[in-house]
Scaffold this active site. Structure first.
Site, mmCIF file in Angstrom:
data_model
loop_
_atom_site.group_PDB
_atom_site.id
_atom_site.type_symbol
_atom_site.label_atom_id
_atom_site.label_comp_id
_atom_site.label_asym_id
_atom_site.label_seq_id
_atom_site.Cartn_x
_atom_site.Cartn_y
_atom_site.Cartn_z
ATOM 1 N N ASN A 82 -16.608 -61.463 -5.348
ATOM 2 C CA ASN A 82 -15.794 -62.068 -6.591
ATOM 3 C C ASN A 82 -14.739 -63.029 -6.144
ATOM 4 O O ASN A 82 -14.091 -62.866 -4.912
ATOM 5 C CB ASN A 82 -15.279 -60.611 -6.984
ATOM 6 C CG ASN A 82 -13.892 -60.131 -6.514
ATOM 7 O OD1 ASN A 82 -12.696 -60.838 -6.892
ATOM 8 N ND2 ASN A 82 -13.657 -59.304 -5.732
ATOM 9 N N PHE A 86 -6.796 -62.594 -9.374
ATOM 10 C CA PHE A 86 -5.612 -61.980 -10.166
ATOM 11 C C PHE A 86 -5.547 -62.344 -11.613
ATOM 12 O O PHE A 86 -4.253 -62.438 -12.266
ATOM 13 C CB PHE A 86 -4.372 -62.131 -9.321
ATOM 14 C CG PHE A 86 -3.947 -61.260 -8.173
ATOM 15 C CD1 PHE A 86 -5.001 -60.371 -7.708
ATOM 16 C CD2 PHE A 86 -3.019 -61.787 -7.242
ATOM 17 C CE1 PHE A 86 -4.739 -59.796 -6.624
ATOM 18 C CE2 PHE A 86 -2.751 -60.902 -6.168
ATOM 19 C CZ PHE A 86 -3.423 -60.052 -5.778
ATOM 20 N N SER A 187 -5.473 -59.771 -1.295
ATOM 21 C CA SER A 187 -6.621 -60.476 -1.924
ATOM 22 C C SER A 187 -6.896 -61.729 -1.302
ATOM 23 O O SER A 187 -6.057 -62.626 -0.917
ATOM 24 C CB SER A 187 -6.378 -60.400 -3.298
ATOM 25 O OG SER A 187 -7.223 -61.286 -3.911
ATOM 26 N N ASN A 189 -8.303 -64.148 -2.523
ATOM 27 C CA ASN A 189 -8.558 -65.177 -3.832
ATOM 28 C C ASN A 189 -7.190 -65.767 -4.074
ATOM 29 O O ASN A 189 -7.323 -66.468 -5.411
ATOM 30 C CB ASN A 189 -9.505 -64.600 -4.937
ATOM 31 C CG ASN A 189 -10.957 -64.114 -4.584
ATOM 32 O OD1 ASN A 189 -11.456 -64.757 -3.713
ATOM 33 N ND2 ASN A 189 -11.014 -62.653 -4.826
ATOM 34 N N THR A 190 -6.171 -65.502 -3.836
ATOM 35 C CA THR A 190 -4.760 -65.836 -4.170
ATOM 36 C C THR A 190 -4.329 -66.796 -2.856
ATOM 37 O O THR A 190 -3.967 -66.198 -1.782
ATOM 38 C CB THR A 190 -3.908 -64.894 -4.389
ATOM 39 O OG1 THR A 190 -4.258 -64.323 -5.785
ATOM 40 C CG2 THR A 190 -2.471 -65.487 -4.845
ATOM 41 N N LYS A 225 -1.943 -52.532 0.526
ATOM 42 C CA LYS A 225 -3.267 -52.692 0.566
ATOM 43 C C LYS A 225 -3.522 -53.793 1.600
ATOM 44 O O LYS A 225 -2.830 -54.856 1.384
ATOM 45 C CB LYS A 225 -3.718 -52.960 -0.501
ATOM 46 C CG LYS A 225 -5.246 -53.202 -0.640
ATOM 47 C CD LYS A 225 -5.939 -53.046 -1.782
ATOM 48 C CE LYS A 225 -7.547 -53.037 -1.992
ATOM 49 N NZ LYS A 225 -8.110 -52.810 -3.456
ATOM 50 N N ASN A 259 -9.360 -54.106 1.665
ATOM 51 C CA ASN A 259 -9.528 -55.078 0.547
ATOM 52 C C ASN A 259 -11.000 -55.686 0.946
ATOM 53 O O ASN A 259 -11.522 -55.281 1.708
ATOM 54 C CB ASN A 259 -8.629 -56.255 0.234
ATOM 55 C CG ASN A 259 -8.441 -56.490 -1.087
ATOM 56 O OD1 ASN A 259 -9.285 -56.617 -1.729
ATOM 57 N ND2 ASN A 259 -7.453 -56.801 -1.625
#
Length: 412
Positions: A82, A86, A187, A189-190, A225, A259
């Protein structure tokens, strides 16, 4: 599989509950962050039989996330990639959803109390006892009372120039309604988010987050996390920062490990394996378990760990518990097996505990670390010999306080 939240009667001989942070979790299997990003399905998910639900990640301002398509099934590998980025409706909407859930818990508790008062006659009690006996003798599961434990996973806005300020806003706005908070700095993806795992940046962020948490009226556990892509030395640096950063004697209370990963094992077979984003599911299982093992050893089991990554069976849960996790979370497996997987894993876990000679989940935690394990067990034995005043009756706890039913209790 069939969705049956109740625990089979044959499995009530083992204790699935876990007590950490002054909270009693009915069972160790929770829903990982990312499924219910905005707190819109808290009650229904808890009624599936989860011991707790973690919502989010929540960003201060609403943002759409990355363009679609942004989620890819790796069916041949039991994984998911994925790159949501966010996507969030923002703090205010999530706060309203969480407040609505807390109010529903209070109303249900009041209704249950009224029913109990109306059923106080001697005749009713006699009939009820007989009915309960027959129910337990001939039906396959005991009465199920859903958990009310909700964690909130916090993120930063993609274009924010004040990462620390974003996390502080989340803590102050959602802390009063949460049972625990998670600072998500992992994450993939940021852009730039994982830079916050560097020791100096992490210490600064944690100090600010702890100050914000300490300012709340209630004592809320604060977790961090982490990514699975840190080296062993990097994990040790994080552990040192987490253990050493304290404000007024209070610090970080736990770690969520891990994560999703940026790496792509050579063994992947699915056609979408080269898509960018974070990889979760079965390919992540062993990597996340090893991260748990390293962090548990380096912190000497003093900081509770929530194990995440690739769990699809009770054996996977046991692996993470033995490596050092006190709780676990699932997510990707729901995409493949549906909601019935929750009760399956939980009930299989009870059977597996009995097969391996354990009487409770807490007896398993850290079992792979022989010296630390027996040291912890000895400390527990000493504590058990002292008067037990850890948990309190939550019938009179106000809306927004934690774990508001008799099976999920919390101290001040």
């Amino acid at each position: 599989p069939t969705c049956r939240p109740g625990i089979s009667l044959i499995d009530t001989s083992v204790d699935l509950s876990v007590a950490i942070w002054g909270i009693k979790f009915d069972n160790p299997v929770g829903l990982g962050a990312g499924f219910d990003k905005n707190g819109e399905a808290i009650g229904p998910m808890l009624r599936l039989g989860f011991g707790f639900v973690e919502i989010g990640s929540v960003t201060p301002l609403a943002q759409p996330g990355n363009p679609k398509p942004r989620m890819f099934r790796l069916s041949d590998d039991g994984g998911i990639i994925n790159r949501y980025g966010f996507n969030s409706k923002g703090i205010e909407e999530v706060r309203q959803n969480l407040a609505t859930f807390r109010q529903s818990v209070v109303e249900q508790s009041s209704a249950d109390t009224s029913s109990a008062t109306a059923a106080s006659s001697t005749l009713y009690q006699t009939i009820s006892r007989v009915g309960t006996f027959v129910w337990r003798m001939f039906l396959p599961s005991v009465t199920f009372v859903p958990s009310t434990i909700v964690g909130v996973n916090l993120g930063k806005n993609k274009l924010s120039a004040d990462e620390i300020g974003d996390y502080k806003r989340g803590i102050l706005a959602l802390g009063p309604l949460a049972d625990y908070l998670v600072v998500n700095i992992s994450s993939p993806n940021t852009p730039g988010l994982r830079d916050l795992q560097e020791p100096d940046a992490l210490a600064e962020l944690l100090r600010s987050a702890i100050v914000a948490r300490n300012s709340l009226e209630r004592s809320i556990p604060l977790l961090v996390k982490l990514a699975p892509d840190l080296s062993e030395e990097g994990l040790k640096d994080v552990a040192r920062a987490v253990q050493s950063t304290k404000v007024d004697g209070r610090g970080v209370d736990g770690l969520v490990v891990t994560n999703t990963t940026n790496t792509r094992p050579a063994s992947l077979l699915s056609k979408d394996r080269a898509e960018s984003g974070g990889l979760s599911g079965r390919p992540l299982k062993d990597v996340s378990t090893q991260c748990i093992r390293i962090l548990y050893a380096h912190t000497e089991g003093e900081i509770p760990i929530v194990g995440v990554g690739g769990i699809s069976s009770a054996h996977d849960v046991m692996e993470k518990l033995k490596a050092g996790a006190s709780l676990v979370e699932i997510y990707s497996v729901l995409a493949y097996e549906g909601p019935g997987v929750v009760s399956r894993i939980r009930n299989e876990l009870a059977r597996l505990l009995r097969q391996e000679g354990f009487s409770s989940v807490q007896d398993v935690v850290g079992h792979d670390h022989e010296e630390l394990y027996w040291k912890r067990r000895q400390a527990q034995t000493v504590s058990w010999l002292q008067p037990d005043e850890t948990f309190v009756d939550t019938d009179n706890v106000q809306m927004g306080s934690t774990a508001q039913n008799t099976s999920s209790e919390r101290t001040d």
